[in-house]
Design an enzyme around this catalytic site. Structure first.
Site, PDB file in Angstrom:
ATOM      1  N   PHE A 127       0.852  -1.189   0.000  1.00  0.00           N
ATOM      2  CA  PHE A 127       0.000   0.000   0.000  1.00  0.00           C
ATOM      3  C   PHE A 127       0.886   1.236   0.000  1.00  0.00           C
ATOM      4  CE2 PHE A 127      -2.429   3.512   1.740  1.00  0.00           C
ATOM      5  CZ  PHE A 127      -3.562   3.459   0.953  1.00  0.00           C
ATOM      6  N   ASP A 214       9.294   2.513   1.834  1.00  0.00           N
ATOM      7  CA  ASP A 214       8.109   3.231   2.301  1.00  0.00           C
ATOM      8  C   ASP A 214       7.961   2.927   3.793  1.00  0.00           C
ATOM      9  OD1 ASP A 214       5.602   4.067   3.058  1.00  0.00           O
ATOM     10  OD2 ASP A 214       4.590   3.393   1.234  1.00  0.00           O
ATOM     11  N   LYS A 243       2.565   9.737   8.259  1.00  0.00           N
ATOM     12  CA  LYS A 243       1.789   9.322   9.440  1.00  0.00           C
ATOM     13  C   LYS A 243       2.320   9.859  10.782  1.00  0.00           C
ATOM     14  CE  LYS A 243      -1.025   5.651   7.663  1.00  0.00           C
ATOM     15  NZ  LYS A 243      -0.672   5.033   6.395  1.00  0.00           N
TER      16      LYS A 243
HETATM   17  C1  LIG Z   1      -0.917   5.242   4.994  1.00  0.00           C
HETATM   18  C2  LIG Z   1       0.153   4.834   4.086  1.00  0.00           C
HETATM   19  C3  LIG Z   1       0.428   5.557   2.913  1.00  0.00           C
HETATM   20  C4  LIG Z   1      -0.429   6.717   2.447  1.00  0.00           C
HETATM   21  O1  LIG Z   1      -0.374   7.785   3.334  1.00  0.00           O
HETATM   22  P1  LIG Z   1      -1.452   8.973   3.199  1.00  0.00           P
HETATM   23  O2  LIG Z   1      -0.958   9.983   4.183  1.00  0.00           O
HETATM   24  O3  LIG Z   1      -2.784   8.399   3.544  1.00  0.00           O
HETATM   25  O4  LIG Z   1      -1.393   9.458   1.809  1.00  0.00           O
HETATM   26  C5  LIG Z   1       1.497   5.156   2.151  1.00  0.00           C
HETATM   27  N1  LIG Z   1       2.257   4.115   2.504  1.00  0.00           N
HETATM   28  C6  LIG Z   1       2.030   3.396   3.625  1.00  0.00           C
HETATM   29  C7  LIG Z   1       2.933   2.260   3.969  1.00  0.00           C
HETATM   30  C8  LIG Z   1       0.960   3.720   4.434  1.00  0.00           C
HETATM   31  O5  LIG Z   1       0.707   2.990   5.520  1.00  0.00           O
END
Ligand SMILES: *Cc1c(COP(=O)(O)O)cnc(C)c1O
Length: 390
Positions: A127, A214, A243
């Site tokens: 994700f 990520d 986050k």
């Molecule tokens: C939540 C998340 C995103 C996206 O972040 P947003 O601030 O909602 O755009 C991207 N990568 C990972 C691993 C995430 O958990």
């Protein structure tokens, strides 16, 4: 009828205030927060020193534009780089934006080497966000369906499978980077094998690819190290954060090192809000409080305590498949879909979440106490036992 667009299946509860690991709803009912707004509220709610630092900054300056020097960005970038050995930071407002920056960097890196259609290796069940490029990088059809045509230039492989990456390397000379979550969050709290990242680093070096991590969900001290990759000896070329970085104030960051540093020149990328003084104060204060309050060690030991408590209580319970995670990022995989558990826990005053359909996800704030963690276990474990027996 609500005028808010219906993009979330929301639970029927509205919170009006919080303190530490607790939230209160409009009826005055108290809830233990084991989700932190999905790994966002690193310092819990209404942390006194965090609130004071934000109040002070709001009284001075909230926003001034990236047309000018922004001192908070310099300080936060220095701090992030000193914690990671990374070299440069681009500031934005969210995880998908941080990943967009990473994807654009990888493409620019490819074009510099004369690769006209640069491709990025991404993972099944990954994700990376909801913008067009990041949903295309995401390995979940539900996130993509209805939004085709997808952005091209992504090659998908199974998670935690180096052989699959070596295969792609043999056949696809357009690859310029690998984008991977050290621990998949939305994908069900799935972790890379210990030496996977070290070997992936080698593969990337052999082929001159960028290694892009990520860490939007797993970074920011949650796993007991500042960043999840620091459980290994490698350094990525690119790392994305968001986050938990601002403890609730929107901020994202894309960090670069080595061959990824210096790729963007003035005019190549930007963001109106990105790294404004308020957001940078939130980031810097979050990092400082993690340090002052020794929350790295706390995340590690509290994570072990919760994990051990879960293992002990759920031992031998039929249908509990696996309890896994690192620090305060814990998943309990059941043998059946368990979305209903979220409502059952809510009724008992516990905030949690289910991801990948059958994985209960725990992401408590780093300030949760051992006593509160015990309360979490005392509510959650009987619920899981009953649920699996029903
Ligand atoms: C939540 C998340 C995103 C996206 O972040 P947003 O601030 O909602 O755009 C991207 N990568 C990972 C691993 C995430 O958990």
């Amino acid at each position: 009828m609500s005028h808010v667009m219906n993009t979330y299946a929301r639970l029927p509860v509205t919170f009006v205030r919080g303190e530490g690991a607790w939230l209160w709803d409009t009826e005055g009912k108290r809830y233990l927060d084991a989700l932190s707004g999905i790994a966002v509220n690193t310092l819990g709610h209404a942390h006194p020193r965090f609130t004071a630092a934000l109040n002070e900054q709001i009284g001075k300056l909230i926003h001034c534009s990236n047309i000018y020097q922004v001192n908070g960005q310099e300080l936060l970038a220095d701090k992030l780089c000193s914690l990671t050995d990374m070299q440069e930071v681009f500031f934005c407002n969210s995880g998908c934006e941080a990943n967009e920056a990473a994807i654009k960097l990888a493409r620019m890196y490819g074009h510099q080497q004369g690769i006209e259609s640069p491709a990025i290796i991404v993972m099944e069940k990954a994700f990376h966000g909801r913008t067009l490029a990041t949903l295309s990088a995401t390995g979940n059809r539900k996130v993509q369906a209805g939004f085709e045509p997808l952005v091209s230039g992504f090659v998908r492989v199974p998670y935690d499978d180096l052989e699959a990456i070596r295969q792609v390397a043999q056949h696809n000379s357009n690859v310029v980077a690998v984008l991977v979550e050290p621990i998949q969050g939305e994908g069900g709290i799935r972790m890379l094998d210990i030496d996977y990242l070290e070997q992936l680093r080698q593969i990337c070096d052999e082929h001159n690819w960028l290694l892009m991590l990520d860490e939007v969900q797993c970074g920011m001290a949650r796993t007991g190290k500042w960043f999840a990759f620091q459980h290994t000896d490698i350094l990525p070329d690119v790392m994305t954060l968001a986050k938990g970085l601002g403890s609730g104030v929107p901020i994202g960051a894309c960090l670069t090192a080595g061959k990824a540093a210096g790729l963007f020149k003035s005019g190549n990328h930007g963001s109106t809000f990105g790294g404004n003084p308020l957001a940078c104060t939130a980031g810097l204060t979050t990092l400082n409080i993690i340090e002052q309050d020794k929350l790295l060690a706390h995340a590690d030991s509290l994570g072990r305590f919760i994990w051990q408590g879960l293992v002990t209580a759920l031992q031998g319970v039929n249908g509990v498949k696996e309890i896994r995670g690192q620090g305060l990022m814990i998943g309990i995989e059941l043998e059946k879909p368990c979305g209903d558990l979220v409502k059952l826990a809510l009724a008992k005053g516990l905030l949690t979440n289910v991801t990948a359909e059958n994985v209960i996800r725990l992401l408590p704030p780093l300030v949760m106490s051992k006593d509160e963690a015990q309360q979490l276990l005392d509510i959650l474990c009987p619920l899981i036992k009953d649920f699996m027996q029903s």
